[in-house]
Design an enzyme around this catalytic site. Structure first.
Site, PDB file in Angstrom:
ATOM      1  N   ILE A   1     -70.783   2.716 -17.072  1.00  0.00           N
ATOM      2  CA  ILE A   1     -71.634   3.968 -15.475  1.00  0.00           C
ATOM      3  C   ILE A   1     -72.584   4.812 -16.269  1.00  0.00           C
ATOM      4  CG2 ILE A   1     -69.417   4.828 -14.583  1.00  0.00           C
ATOM      5  CD1 ILE A   1     -69.486   7.391 -16.506  1.00  0.00           C
TER       6      ILE A   1
ATOM      7  N   GLU B   1     -64.727   8.448 -22.998  1.00  0.00           N
ATOM      8  CA  GLU B   1     -63.994   7.789 -24.118  1.00  0.00           C
ATOM      9  C   GLU B   1     -63.275   9.961 -23.827  1.00  0.00           C
ATOM     10  OE1 GLU B   1     -64.964   5.664 -26.479  1.00  0.00           O
ATOM     11  OE2 GLU B   1     -66.261   5.211 -25.459  1.00  0.00           O
TER      12      GLU B   1
ATOM     13  N   THR C   1     -60.745  17.981 -17.433  1.00  0.00           N
ATOM     14  CA  THR C   1     -59.541  18.623 -18.258  1.00  0.00           C
ATOM     15  C   THR C   1     -59.537  19.933 -18.759  1.00  0.00           C
ATOM     16  OG1 THR C   1     -59.062  17.979 -20.797  1.00  0.00           O
ATOM     17  CG2 THR C   1     -61.112  17.571 -20.530  1.00  0.00           C
ATOM     18  N   ASP C   2     -58.227  19.979 -19.095  1.00  0.00           N
ATOM     19  CA  ASP C   2     -57.861  21.781 -19.533  1.00  0.00           C
ATOM     20  C   ASP C   2     -58.749  21.701 -20.611  1.00  0.00           C
ATOM     21  OD1 ASP C   2     -56.422  19.737 -21.196  1.00  0.00           O
ATOM     22  OD2 ASP C   2     -54.176  21.013 -20.885  1.00  0.00           O
ATOM     23  N   GLU C   3     -58.602  21.065 -21.621  1.00  0.00           N
ATOM     24  CA  GLU C   3     -59.731  21.419 -23.088  1.00  0.00           C
ATOM     25  C   GLU C   3     -61.116  21.790 -22.341  1.00  0.00           C
ATOM     26  OE1 GLU C   3     -58.585  17.813 -26.086  1.00  0.00           O
ATOM     27  OE2 GLU C   3     -56.953  17.166 -24.719  1.00  0.00           O
TER      28      GLU C   3
ATOM     29  N   TYR D   1     -64.719  16.050 -27.702  1.00  0.00           N
ATOM     30  CA  TYR D   1     -65.140  15.488 -27.026  1.00  0.00           C
ATOM     31  C   TYR D   1     -64.716  16.814 -26.120  1.00  0.00           C
ATOM     32  CZ  TYR D   1     -61.053  14.259 -23.487  1.00  0.00           C
ATOM     33  OH  TYR D   1     -60.422  14.420 -21.784  1.00  0.00           O
TER      34      TYR D   1
ATOM     35  N   LYS E   1     -66.885  16.130 -22.533  1.00  0.00           N
ATOM     36  CA  LYS E   1     -66.224  16.503 -20.668  1.00  0.00           C
ATOM     37  C   LYS E   1     -66.471  18.318 -20.165  1.00  0.00           C
ATOM     38  CE  LYS E   1     -63.712  14.390 -19.310  1.00  0.00           C
ATOM     39  NZ  LYS E   1     -63.404  13.146 -18.028  1.00  0.00           N
TER      40      LYS E   1
ATOM     41  N   ASN F   1     -51.515  14.000 -20.177  1.00  0.00           N
ATOM     42  CA  ASN F   1     -50.835  13.421 -19.144  1.00  0.00           C
ATOM     43  C   ASN F   1     -49.308  12.490 -20.878  1.00  0.00           C
ATOM     44  OD1 ASN F   1     -52.673  12.175 -16.725  1.00  0.00           O
ATOM     45  ND2 ASN F   1     -52.590  13.862 -17.180  1.00  0.00           N
TER      46      ASN F   1
ATOM     47  N   ARG G   1     -48.773  21.946 -26.546  1.00  0.00           N
ATOM     48  CA  ARG G   1     -49.702  21.344 -25.406  1.00  0.00           C
ATOM     49  C   ARG G   1     -48.688  21.112 -23.652  1.00  0.00           C
ATOM     50  NH1 ARG G   1     -53.276  21.455 -28.166  1.00  0.00           N
ATOM     51  NH2 ARG G   1     -54.265  19.803 -29.069  1.00  0.00           N
TER      52      ARG G   1
END
Ligand code: NAD
Ligand code: TYD
Length: 336
Positions: free
Chosen positions: A60, A82, A123-125, A147, A151, A177, A211
């Site tokens: 991408i 990633e 993501t929730d992160e 990470y 994101k 997930n 989590r």
């Protein structure tokens, strides 16, 4: 209708490709995937002969590859990333490339080609850790590892392309997930496959980090729902409403497999380990979406899938030098 799915050979992307082909008979799917260690053609072996499905190997971050894949598409969903926090702690360069710069390349092309919808899978992160209560879509972003920081960069770039250029972007922020075809570096598939072999389950710190677990099929249903019912420029949390401590998940796996708790091996904690993630998903619920998979049933079926599908994970753990190198680097010292 043709949809571009990027990262469609990964865990969630492959589940989404399968869902679209099954539920939208008049849609075509183009899957652009770099086939990194986490991207596996065998994840979609069951649909590869479908004439409505095409897979292209490409990055991408490469504008030409993105153009060739996106031209003729009306919709796009970007799963390519990633994705493993522990790897981002060993080196973040690939995370910056794919999770930020790659998103920029996709957005530029979506703008040029005038796509009708572009869904950025966040993501929730990106919210960071929360001791009590839950994050809503307007909570401050406070990513705390490379990470989640990369994101968050992709997430906000997507928003910027909406607010600046009107690219009809929708951003989803889902919780952890679980389900079939998850690369066995992540907690659940790593612990299931280690336990099946009588190997140690390396539980970080005191094992009490929390989590929220969302079945991958519910996440994918939410994405398809938002493609058709979401509002451009908006962010949507996608929760499983299943908050569990890691130790509880670990014991559940061992119980389902009939393996002893003596396999649980407390190891040195992840640095900067987020204590708890929790999402308020009432915005998505208000549109009428509900997750379907009950956690007790979902985790039992997931564990059974890994038991019955050794063909998928065994070659990967035993013969893929990449996995072995990573495991040694990540757990060698921790496990002594
Ligand atoms: P995964 O690691 O299983 O798969 C990632 C896929 O992206 C692979 O197929 C890989 O080959 C591909 N990819 C990586 N770099 C690429 C590049 N430069 N160009 C093209 N393809 C590339 O990841 P996953 O768990 O399926 O996650 C998918 C998305 O969902 C990610 O954006 C992730 O941040 C997000 N997410 C994941 C979770 C989770 O619990 N797994 C939760 C919330 C959000
Ligand atoms: P993980 O699956 O890596 O997802 P994330 O870090 O994105 O939430 O980890 C889930 C939880 O499990 C997290 O609190 C870290 C913990 N964990 C362990 O205790 N041991 C492990 O070997 C792994 C991979 C994770």
């Amino acid at each position: 209708m043709r949809i571009l799915v990027t990262g469609g050979c990964g865990f969630i992307g492959s589940s989404f490709v399968r869902l679209v082909l099954a539920e939208r008979p008049d849609w075509e799917v183009v899957n652009l995937d770099k086939l990194t260690y986490a991207g596996r053609l065998e994840n979609l072996r069951d649909v590869e002969a479908d004439p409505r499905y095409r897979v292209l190997r490409g990055d991408i971050c490469d504008p030409e590859a993105v153009h060739d894949a996106m031209v003729g598409c009306t919709l796009a969903v970007n799963f390519a990333a990633e994705t493993h926090v522990d790897r981002s702690l060993l080196g973040a360069a690939h995370f910056i490339d794919t999770d930020i710069k790659g998103v920029l390349v996709l957005l530029e092309e979506a703008r040029r080609l005038g796509l009708a919808r572009f869904v950025q899978i966040s993501t929730d992160e990106v919210y960071g850790s929360i001791e009590s209560g839950s994050f809503t879509e307007t909570s401050l972003l406070n990513p705390r590892n490379p990470y989640s920081a990369s994101k968050a960069g992709g997430d906000r770039l997507a928003y910027a392309y909406w607010s600046t250029y009107g690219v009809p972007v929708i951003i989803t922020r889902a919780s952890n997930n679980y389900g079939p075809y998850q690369y066995p570096e992540k907690l659940i598939p790593l612990f299931v496959t280690n336990a099946l072999r009588g190997q140690a389950l390396p539980l970080y710190g005191d094992g009490r980090n929390v989590r929220d677990w969302l079945h991958v099929s519910d996440h994918c249903r939410a994405i398809l729902f938002l493609l058709e019912h979401g509002t451009p420029g908006e962010v949507y949390n996608v929760a499983g409403d299943n908050e569990r401590e890691n130790i509880e998940i670990t014991r559940k796996i061992l119980h389902l497999l009939g393996r002893p708790e003596s396999l649980i091996t407390p190891v040195q904690d992840r640095v900067g380990h987020d204590r708890r993630y929790s999402l308020d998903a009432s915005k998505l619920g208000g549109l009428g979406f509900r997750p379907r998979v009950d956690f007790e049933q979902g985790i039992a079926e997931t564990v059974r899938w890994y038991v019955e599908n050794e063909w998928w994970w065994k070659p990967l753990k035993d013969h893929d030098g990449e996995f072995r190198r990573y495991y040694e680097q990540q757990y060698g010292e921790r496990l002594g």
